[in-house]
Write a protein that holds these residues in place. Structure first.
Motif, PDB file in Angstrom:
ATOM      1  N   GLU A  47       0.834  -1.206   0.000  1.00 30.40           N
ATOM      2  CA  GLU A  47       0.000   0.000   0.000  1.00 30.40           C
ATOM      3  C   GLU A  47       0.865   1.251   0.000  1.00 30.40           C
ATOM      4  OE1 GLU A  47      -4.061  -1.548   2.182  1.00 30.40           O
ATOM      5  OE2 GLU A  47      -2.551  -0.541   3.406  1.00 30.40           O
ATOM      6  N   THR A  54      -5.497  -1.581  -0.080  1.00 29.68           N
ATOM      7  CA  THR A  54      -5.813  -2.928  -0.522  1.00 29.68           C
ATOM      8  C   THR A  54      -6.965  -3.446   0.305  1.00 29.68           C
ATOM      9  OG1 THR A  54      -3.506  -3.326  -1.132  1.00 29.68           O
ATOM     10  CG2 THR A  54      -4.888  -5.254  -0.824  1.00 29.68           C
ATOM     11  N   PHE A  74       0.407  -5.227  -8.813  1.00 31.88           N
ATOM     12  CA  PHE A  74       0.578  -4.000  -8.048  1.00 31.88           C
ATOM     13  C   PHE A  74       1.423  -2.925  -8.721  1.00 31.88           C
ATOM     14  CE2 PHE A  74      -0.391  -7.255  -4.911  1.00 31.88           C
ATOM     15  CZ  PHE A  74      -1.424  -6.641  -4.214  1.00 31.88           C
TER      16      PHE A  74
END
Length: 81
Positions: A47, A54, A74
């Protein structure tokens, strides 16, 4: 390799000193390179690196199995921004 993926590699290697290197296709879950104790911390790292929250409900373990899967889920979308 992106700075984000380098940070991911460093996180995993830092918690697994017995690993000399990480192959892009190594199963990080089955090998316990990412274990249940470090998983929450790992999510926080992702994150921080991506700037996106997330949602645990949206997590698919296959997104965490390999470095390649992590990059695709990601980090590749960052390049398209």
């Amino acid at each position: 390799m992106s700075a984000g993926m380098q940070a991911v590699r460093e996180f995993i290697l830092g918690r697994n000193p017995e690993l000399a290197e990480l192959a892009d296709d190594m199963d990080l879950i089955d090998s316990r390179a990412i274990n249940s104790l470090a998983f929450v911390e790992f999510i926080f790292l992702l994150e921080e690196l991506t700037g996106e929250a997330t949602d645990p409900e949206d997590l698919d373990l296959d997104d965490f199995r390999t470095l390649g899967a992590l990059e695709a889920r990601f980090f590749r979308k960052e390049a398209g921004r």
